[in-house]
Scaffold this active site. Structure first.
Site, PDB file in Angstrom:
ATOM      1  N   LEU A 101       0.849  -1.183   0.000  1.00 35.64           N
ATOM      2  CA  LEU A 101       0.000   0.000   0.000  1.00 35.64           C
ATOM      3  C   LEU A 101       0.888   1.237   0.000  1.00 35.64           C
ATOM      4  O   LEU A 101       1.986   1.216   0.558  1.00 35.64           O
ATOM      5  CB  LEU A 101      -0.911   0.028   1.233  1.00 35.64           C
ATOM      6  CG  LEU A 101      -2.034  -1.011   1.308  1.00 35.64           C
ATOM      7  CD1 LEU A 101      -2.815  -0.836   2.603  1.00 35.64           C
ATOM      8  CD2 LEU A 101      -2.959  -0.921   0.111  1.00 35.64           C
ATOM      9  N   ASP A 102       0.396   2.326  -0.606  1.00 32.18           N
ATOM     10  CA  ASP A 102       1.147   3.566  -0.635  1.00 32.18           C
ATOM     11  C   ASP A 102       1.300   4.135   0.779  1.00 32.18           C
ATOM     12  O   ASP A 102       0.568   3.769   1.705  1.00 32.18           O
ATOM     13  CB  ASP A 102       0.434   4.606  -1.510  1.00 32.18           C
ATOM     14  CG  ASP A 102       0.328   4.171  -2.959  1.00 32.18           C
ATOM     15  OD1 ASP A 102       1.131   3.321  -3.376  1.00 32.18           O
ATOM     16  OD2 ASP A 102      -0.570   4.683  -3.652  1.00 32.18           O
ATOM     17  N   LEU A 103       2.212   5.073   0.908  1.00 30.86           N
ATOM     18  CA  LEU A 103       2.478   5.736   2.192  1.00 30.86           C
ATOM     19  C   LEU A 103       1.211   6.298   2.821  1.00 30.86           C
ATOM     20  O   LEU A 103       0.985   6.169   4.027  1.00 30.86           O
ATOM     21  CB  LEU A 103       3.507   6.855   1.972  1.00 30.86           C
ATOM     22  CG  LEU A 103       3.932   7.668   3.192  1.00 30.86           C
ATOM     23  CD1 LEU A 103       4.788   6.827   4.127  1.00 30.86           C
ATOM     24  CD2 LEU A 103       4.697   8.920   2.759  1.00 30.86           C
TER      25      LEU A 103
END
Length: 233
Positions: A101-103
């Site tokens: 998952l992205d930041l």
């Protein structure tokens, strides 16, 4: 594995501190005090620290994590804290995420040290569905349901995305189910229809739904693990 590396993982301390503990005679192998961190150990060795047994990890591990914002799905990062911050397990750095998952994205992350299992989840051939709750900057049109079902032309991609299921919750919120894992795919899909993702949360991977609080993690059951082996969803 070297003894000092084994101890560093189990005790959560640096190799320098491990060396001090060894010199102090706090570690035994098979009942004998040892002071050499370079010693190679096996899973048959009985290793104790201050008379407390340190168990070897001999089986594969599988966890669910509810990822908060601001953490990256990697074991090391020079600029941001990693999701391993939340994992209180021996040799946590041997775990990796099965799909990142992205930041700034929250939600379900699966962690394991079983590379074959994670490949099954992330392989494009398996079409493992992921479900996201999305908040948008602009109002959603009902016509987008069929647009997403047909497939979206992403920037710098040759073909359309695979059919995606868009459920409009209200003007600015939707639930999106996709069966791919292209780079920033959900954000790029909405950008392609002239919208912008404000927040993104993954609720589900395949059959597995997120069921723990933010920042918490739990081991998967044998049934949960094995279901990914028998069905793509």
């Amino acid at each position: 594995m070297r003894l000092d590396k084994f101890l560093a993982h189990h005790l959560g301390i640096s190799r320098t501190l491990v060396a001090k503990e060894l010199r102090a005679g706090h570690v035994t192998i098979n009942g004998e005090i040892t002071k050499s961190g370079a010693l190679q150990i096996s899973t048959d060795d009985v290793i104790k620290y201050q008379d407390n047994l340190l168990e070897h990890i001999t089986s594969k591990r599988y966890f669910m994590l509810h990822k908060p914002q601001g953490y990256v799905c990697s074991t090391e990062d020079p600029d941001h804290p990693t999701i391993l911050y939340f994992i209180d397990e021996p040799m946590a750095d041997k775990l990796h995420s099965a799909g990142r998952l992205d930041l700034d994205t929250t939600g379900l992350v699966l962690l394991t040290d079983d590379g074959q299992w994670s490949h099954i989840i992330t392989s494009p051939k398996r079409h493992c569905e992921k479900v996201y709750l999305v908040e948008l900057a602009r109002p959603l049109s009902a016509s987008l349901v069929s647009v997403f079902k047909h497939g979206i032309q992403l920037k710098n991609e040759k073909g359309l995305t695979k059919p995606a299921d868009l459920e409009i919750i209200d003007d600015f919120h939707a639930r999106l189910t996709i069966s791919e894992g292209k780079y920033h795919q959900v954000k790029r899909m909405f950008a392609a229809v002239d919208n912008h993702v404000i927040s993104l949360h993954r609720e589900q991977i395949g059959h597995l739904k997120l069921d723990i609080a933010l920042g918490e993690y739990r081991p998967l059951t044998t049934e949960e693990v094995n279901k990914f082996l028998t069905s793509p969803n």
